[in-house]
Enzyme design. Structure first.
Site, PDB file in Angstrom:
ATOM      1  N   GLY A 125     -25.159  36.409  15.482  1.00  0.00           N
ATOM      2  CA  GLY A 125     -24.291  37.446  16.076  1.00  0.00           C
ATOM      3  C   GLY A 125     -24.728  37.863  17.463  1.00  0.00           C
ATOM      4  N   GLY A 131     -22.499  40.062  19.770  1.00  0.00           N
ATOM      5  CA  GLY A 131     -22.261  41.471  19.439  1.00  0.00           C
ATOM      6  C   GLY A 131     -23.201  42.408  20.188  1.00  0.00           C
ATOM      7  N   ALA A 188     -25.051  39.100  12.266  1.00  0.00           N
ATOM      8  CA  ALA A 188     -23.634  38.715  12.235  1.00  0.00           C
ATOM      9  C   ALA A 188     -22.940  39.365  11.047  1.00  0.00           C
ATOM     10  CB  ALA A 188     -23.508  37.200  12.150  1.00  0.00           C
ATOM     11  N   ALA A 189     -21.727  39.811  11.271  1.00  0.00           N
ATOM     12  CA  ALA A 189     -20.945  40.414  10.189  1.00  0.00           C
ATOM     13  C   ALA A 189     -19.523  40.660  10.669  1.00  0.00           C
ATOM     14  CB  ALA A 189     -21.551  41.760   9.773  1.00  0.00           C
ATOM     15  N   GLN A 190     -18.594  40.778   9.729  1.00  0.00           N
ATOM     16  CA  GLN A 190     -17.323  41.427  10.030  1.00  0.00           C
ATOM     17  C   GLN A 190     -17.698  42.895   9.925  1.00  0.00           C
ATOM     18  OE1 GLN A 190     -14.786  43.393  10.774  1.00  0.00           O
ATOM     19  NE2 GLN A 190     -14.357  43.664   8.593  1.00  0.00           N
ATOM     20  N   SER A 191     -17.880  43.551  11.063  1.00  0.00           N
ATOM     21  CA  SER A 191     -18.577  44.837  11.078  1.00  0.00           C
ATOM     22  C   SER A 191     -17.650  46.043  11.222  1.00  0.00           C
ATOM     23  CB  SER A 191     -19.598  44.855  12.226  1.00  0.00           C
ATOM     24  OG  SER A 191     -18.927  44.994  13.459  1.00  0.00           O
ATOM     25  N   THR A 241     -26.665  49.106   6.386  1.00  0.00           N
ATOM     26  CA  THR A 241     -25.916  50.169   7.065  1.00  0.00           C
ATOM     27  C   THR A 241     -25.839  51.468   6.265  1.00  0.00           C
ATOM     28  OG1 THR A 241     -23.651  50.805   7.679  1.00  0.00           O
ATOM     29  CG2 THR A 241     -23.858  49.031   6.116  1.00  0.00           C
ATOM     30  N   TYR A 255     -16.234  46.846   3.431  1.00  0.00           N
ATOM     31  CA  TYR A 255     -17.391  46.543   4.294  1.00  0.00           C
ATOM     32  C   TYR A 255     -18.674  47.091   3.656  1.00  0.00           C
ATOM     33  CZ  TYR A 255     -20.724  47.278   8.141  1.00  0.00           C
ATOM     34  OH  TYR A 255     -21.849  47.330   8.925  1.00  0.00           O
ATOM     35  N   HIS A 267     -25.127  53.301  15.744  1.00  0.00           N
ATOM     36  CA  HIS A 267     -25.801  53.278  17.039  1.00  0.00           C
ATOM     37  C   HIS A 267     -24.870  52.650  18.066  1.00  0.00           C
ATOM     38  CE1 HIS A 267     -27.163  50.006  14.421  1.00  0.00           C
ATOM     39  NE2 HIS A 267     -27.057  49.231  15.489  1.00  0.00           N
TER      40      HIS A 267
HETATM   41  P1  NDP Z   1     -20.688  43.608  16.379  1.00  0.00           P
HETATM   42  O1  NDP Z   1     -19.387  43.688  15.662  1.00  0.00           O
HETATM   43  O2  NDP Z   1     -20.769  44.013  17.814  1.00  0.00           O
HETATM   44  O3  NDP Z   1     -21.226  42.084  16.287  1.00  0.00           O
HETATM   45  C1  NDP Z   1     -21.049  41.318  15.132  1.00  0.00           C
HETATM   46  C2  NDP Z   1     -21.440  39.887  15.429  1.00  0.00           C
HETATM   47  O4  NDP Z   1     -21.207  39.083  14.256  1.00  0.00           O
HETATM   48  C3  NDP Z   1     -20.630  39.232  16.560  1.00  0.00           C
HETATM   49  O5  NDP Z   1     -21.494  38.449  17.349  1.00  0.00           O
HETATM   50  C4  NDP Z   1     -19.675  38.346  15.783  1.00  0.00           C
HETATM   51  O6  NDP Z   1     -19.199  37.245  16.500  1.00  0.00           O
HETATM   52  C5  NDP Z   1     -20.576  37.882  14.655  1.00  0.00           C
HETATM   53  N1  NDP Z   1     -19.834  37.269  13.549  1.00  0.00           N
HETATM   54  C6  NDP Z   1     -18.777  37.776  12.895  1.00  0.00           C
HETATM   55  N2  NDP Z   1     -18.365  36.917  11.946  1.00  0.00           N
HETATM   56  C7  NDP Z   1     -19.197  35.846  11.999  1.00  0.00           C
HETATM   57  C8  NDP Z   1     -19.290  34.627  11.286  1.00  0.00           C
HETATM   58  N3  NDP Z   1     -18.430  34.325  10.295  1.00  0.00           N
HETATM   59  N4  NDP Z   1     -20.263  33.748  11.604  1.00  0.00           N
HETATM   60  C9  NDP Z   1     -21.129  34.025  12.602  1.00  0.00           C
HETATM   61  N5  NDP Z   1     -21.094  35.159  13.326  1.00  0.00           N
HETATM   62  C10 NDP Z   1     -20.127  36.058  13.023  1.00  0.00           C
HETATM   63  O7  NDP Z   1     -21.757  44.403  15.520  1.00  0.00           O
HETATM   64  P2  NDP Z   1     -23.035  45.268  16.003  1.00  0.00           P
HETATM   65  O8  NDP Z   1     -23.780  44.501  17.018  1.00  0.00           O
HETATM   66  O9  NDP Z   1     -22.618  46.652  16.255  1.00  0.00           O
HETATM   67  O10 NDP Z   1     -23.866  45.314  14.649  1.00  0.00           O
HETATM   68  C11 NDP Z   1     -24.804  44.296  14.301  1.00  0.00           C
HETATM   69  C12 NDP Z   1     -24.984  44.264  12.796  1.00  0.00           C
HETATM   70  O11 NDP Z   1     -25.473  45.519  12.356  1.00  0.00           O
HETATM   71  C13 NDP Z   1     -23.700  44.037  12.005  1.00  0.00           C
HETATM   72  O12 NDP Z   1     -24.047  43.298  10.858  1.00  0.00           O
HETATM   73  C14 NDP Z   1     -23.250  45.420  11.605  1.00  0.00           C
HETATM   74  O13 NDP Z   1     -22.478  45.376  10.436  1.00  0.00           O
HETATM   75  C15 NDP Z   1     -24.592  46.081  11.391  1.00  0.00           C
HETATM   76  N6  NDP Z   1     -24.649  47.515  11.612  1.00  0.00           N
HETATM   77  C16 NDP Z   1     -24.206  48.027  12.800  1.00  0.00           C
HETATM   78  C17 NDP Z   1     -24.330  49.378  13.055  1.00  0.00           C
HETATM   79  C18 NDP Z   1     -23.867  49.980  14.328  1.00  0.00           C
HETATM   80  O14 NDP Z   1     -23.734  51.214  14.386  1.00  0.00           O
HETATM   81  N7  NDP Z   1     -23.634  49.215  15.375  1.00  0.00           N
HETATM   82  C19 NDP Z   1     -24.951  50.279  12.051  1.00  0.00           C
HETATM   83  C20 NDP Z   1     -25.420  49.609  10.874  1.00  0.00           C
HETATM   84  C21 NDP Z   1     -25.271  48.272  10.673  1.00  0.00           C
HETATM   85  P3  NDP Z   1     -17.801  37.306  17.343  1.00  0.00           P
HETATM   86  O15 NDP Z   1     -18.183  37.886  18.673  1.00  0.00           O
HETATM   87  O16 NDP Z   1     -17.399  35.885  17.394  1.00  0.00           O
HETATM   88  O17 NDP Z   1     -16.871  38.181  16.574  1.00  0.00           O
HETATM   89  P1  GDR Z   2     -18.014  53.494  11.405  1.00  0.00           P
HETATM   90  O1  GDR Z   2     -17.673  53.541  12.961  1.00  0.00           O
HETATM   91  O2  GDR Z   2     -16.813  53.340  10.570  1.00  0.00           O
HETATM   92  O3  GDR Z   2     -18.890  54.676  11.148  1.00  0.00           O
HETATM   93  O4  GDR Z   2     -18.832  52.127  11.313  1.00  0.00           O
HETATM   94  P2  GDR Z   2     -16.332  53.858  13.751  1.00  0.00           P
HETATM   95  O5  GDR Z   2     -16.771  54.152  15.115  1.00  0.00           O
HETATM   96  O6  GDR Z   2     -15.298  52.801  13.553  1.00  0.00           O
HETATM   97  O7  GDR Z   2     -15.791  55.179  13.029  1.00  0.00           O
HETATM   98  C1  GDR Z   2     -16.547  56.388  13.018  1.00  0.00           C
HETATM   99  C2  GDR Z   2     -15.686  57.511  12.487  1.00  0.00           C
HETATM  100  O8  GDR Z   2     -14.674  57.816  13.439  1.00  0.00           O
HETATM  101  C3  GDR Z   2     -13.442  57.999  12.762  1.00  0.00           C
HETATM  102  N1  GDR Z   2     -12.325  57.738  13.674  1.00  0.00           N
HETATM  103  C4  GDR Z   2     -12.029  56.571  14.253  1.00  0.00           C
HETATM  104  N2  GDR Z   2     -12.648  55.383  14.206  1.00  0.00           N
HETATM  105  C5  GDR Z   2     -12.140  54.366  14.948  1.00  0.00           C
HETATM  106  N3  GDR Z   2     -12.763  53.195  14.955  1.00  0.00           N
HETATM  107  N4  GDR Z   2     -11.001  54.521  15.708  1.00  0.00           N
HETATM  108  C6  GDR Z   2     -10.330  55.713  15.761  1.00  0.00           C
HETATM  109  O9  GDR Z   2      -9.313  55.830  16.425  1.00  0.00           O
HETATM  110  C7  GDR Z   2     -10.873  56.793  15.012  1.00  0.00           C
HETATM  111  N5  GDR Z   2     -10.519  58.083  14.859  1.00  0.00           N
HETATM  112  C8  GDR Z   2     -11.394  58.648  14.056  1.00  0.00           C
HETATM  113  C9  GDR Z   2     -13.527  57.003  11.608  1.00  0.00           C
HETATM  114  O10 GDR Z   2     -12.553  57.330  10.613  1.00  0.00           O
HETATM  115  C10 GDR Z   2     -14.966  57.197  11.188  1.00  0.00           C
HETATM  116  O11 GDR Z   2     -15.082  58.284  10.333  1.00  0.00           O
HETATM  117  C11 GDR Z   2     -19.791  51.767  12.309  1.00  0.00           C
HETATM  118  C12 GDR Z   2     -19.819  50.233  12.404  1.00  0.00           C
HETATM  119  O12 GDR Z   2     -20.631  49.852  13.493  1.00  0.00           O
HETATM  120  C13 GDR Z   2     -20.370  49.638  11.138  1.00  0.00           C
HETATM  121  O13 GDR Z   2     -20.536  48.215  11.307  1.00  0.00           O
HETATM  122  C14 GDR Z   2     -21.725  50.283  10.842  1.00  0.00           C
HETATM  123  O14 GDR Z   2     -22.248  49.758   9.651  1.00  0.00           O
HETATM  124  C15 GDR Z   2     -21.580  51.801  10.748  1.00  0.00           C
HETATM  125  O15 GDR Z   2     -21.055  52.274  11.978  1.00  0.00           O
HETATM  126  C16 GDR Z   2     -22.911  52.482  10.493  1.00  0.00           C
END
Ligand code: NDP
Ligand code: GDR
Length: 344
Positions: free
Chosen positions: A8, A11, A83-86, A127, A151, A181
């Site tokens: 990933g 990301g 990597a994840a569908q995040s 997460t 998720y 974060h």
């Molecule tokens: P992003 O969504 O920014 O990045 C996710 C990455 O996963 C991208 O590089 C994406 O590639 C890749 N990916 C998705 N599907 C696949 C696949 N099938 N095979 C290989 N790679 C794939 O996430 P973040 O950087 O924010 O987060 C990193 C990790 O931490 C994630 O697993 C997320 O769920 C987890 N996490 C994040 C938090 C946050 O607040 N940011 C908090 C807690 C956990 P592409 O660009 O092609 O889509």
């Molecule tokens: P989250 O992050 O679901 O906590 O997951 P997100 O920023 O999507 O949502 C945070 C909160 O905001 C509310 N919200 C909205 N969210 C989005 N995206 N768009 C809007 O328009 C909107 N309006 C209100 C949401 O309902 C939610 O309560 C993130 C991701 O990075 C995950 O991959 C990770 O695991 C968790 O943080 C920790």
């Protein structure tokens, strides 16, 4: 010189962790997915895309054979599975894809480690979404899980698989339960970046009004660059473990909206309630935010606040950037980008 695989790399966290490990002298194999238009804007923005110790590897997490082949070929010391569908919202629309990537994807890497070399250290990006419906305040490593989205459920599977491989095969698998974060490299679909990007566009006259969903949700938001340092520390520890990384401060989405407008020099007043709530620019009287119910989720995580004491005690990790500083950093970056007409 150590070698690490980071899945990933396109990301947010993948980019920051790549920068960190390269600075520490690692050889990094960063994985990306084949698409018709792969985008490396984040590692480009950090200026590391042409680093001689960075190798880009095409890889899909859902392919077990590819996971084994990659681990066999690279023979890394450490694997960081980021990597994840995040995106939580999308996981309700695509639960099965999310399970395959976010859940089974982690298992594929654990299997690859078990089969190729059980000495490889493994970091799983778990997460705070696994805590979901509030069972305790603040949430810590021993708080019961109650995920509220496909998720969160998929991540819980990956978390327990990491723990299970640790206990069954003595694999050094650590699970970082990271709370939200953010950074200027955050994807624009996530709420903080959506807000700072929207506020910047409003400030520059490129957008009239921002549309959001639930403003009452409370999140513990930290700075992504500090959190990837915590991931690295987890794999340098003597023992594998599960760690919460969080700031121990929680704010509503509404608070973040206020902070972002303030950061762009705009004062707003909130009016109305629930789906009729709006925010109005107090200088011009214009509506700059309204609610669009399509951004509500079928089930919501109302309140997250984490207790990072274990990480502090065992890893010496602690966050230092305040939410105000983080928000300002994001607003400034989005003002600059939108002024230059950048599309990321
Ligand atoms: P992003 O969504 O920014 O990045 C996710 C990455 O996963 C991208 O590089 C994406 O590639 C890749 N990916 C998705 N599907 C696949 C696949 N099938 N095979 C290989 N790679 C794939 O996430 P973040 O950087 O924010 O987060 C990193 C990790 O931490 C994630 O697993 C997320 O769920 C987890 N996490 C994040 C938090 C946050 O607040 N940011 C908090 C807690 C956990 P592409 O660009 O092609 O889509
Ligand atoms: P989250 O992050 O679901 O906590 O997951 P997100 O920023 O999507 O949502 C945070 C909160 O905001 C509310 N919200 C909205 N969210 C989005 N995206 N768009 C809007 O328009 C909107 N309006 C209100 C949401 O309902 C939610 O309560 C993130 C991701 O990075 C995950 O991959 C990770 O695991 C968790 O943080 C920790």
């Amino acid at each position: 010189m150590k070698t690490a695989i980071i899945t990933g790399i396109t990301g947010q966290d993948g980019a920051y962790l790549t920068e960190l490990l390269l600075n520490k002298g690692y050889v990094v194999y960063g994985t990306y997915r084949r698409t018709s238009s792969v985008n490396f804007w984040r590692i480009e923005e950090l200026g590391v895309q042409n680093h001689p110790n960075l190798h880009l590897v095409e890889y899909d997490l859902t392919d077990l054979g590819a996971s084994i082949a990659m681990v066999q070929k690279v023979q890394p010391d450490e694997i960081y599975n980021l990597a994840a569908q995040s995106f939580v919202g999308v996981s309700f629309e695509q639960p099965s894809t999310t399970a395959q990537i976010t859940g089974i994807g982690a298992l594929n890497l654990l299997e690859a480690i078990r089969l190729v070399n059980p000495k490889i250290r493994f970091y799983q990006a778990s997460t705070s979404e696994m805590f979901g419906k509030v069972q305790a305040i603040p949430q810590a490593e021993d708080t019961p899980f109650y995920p509220r989205s496909p998720y969160g459920v998929a991540k819980l599977y990956a978390h327990w698989m990491t723990v299970n491989y640790r206990e069954s095969y003595d694999i050094f698998g650590s699970s970082g339960i990271l709370f939200n974060h953010e950074s200027p490299l955050r994807g624009r679909e996530f709420v903080t970046r959506k807000i700072t990007d929207g506020v910047a566009k409003i400030q520059l006259g490129q957008l009239d009004c921002l549309e959001l969903g639930n403003l009452d949700a409370k999140r513990d938001w930290g700075y992504a660059k500090e959190y990837v340092e915590g991931m690295w520390r987890m794999l340098q520890a003597d023992e594998p473990d599960t760690f919460v990384l969080a700031t121990n401060r929680t704010e509503t989405v509404r608070d973040f909206v206020l902070m972002a407008f303030k950061g762009a020099g705009i004062t707003v007043d909130f009016r109305g309630q629930a789906e009729n709530e709006t925010a109005v620019d107090s200088a011009t009287g214009k509506t700059v935010l309204r609610i669009n119910p399509k951004f509500y989720r079928p089930a919501e995580v109302e309140l997250l606040i984490g207790n990072p004491e274990r990480a502090k005690a065992k890893l010496g990790w602690k966050p230092t950037t305040t939410l105000e500083q983080l928000c300002q950093m994001m607003v400034d970056a989005d003002l600059r980008r939108n002024e230059q007409g950048s599309s990321f």
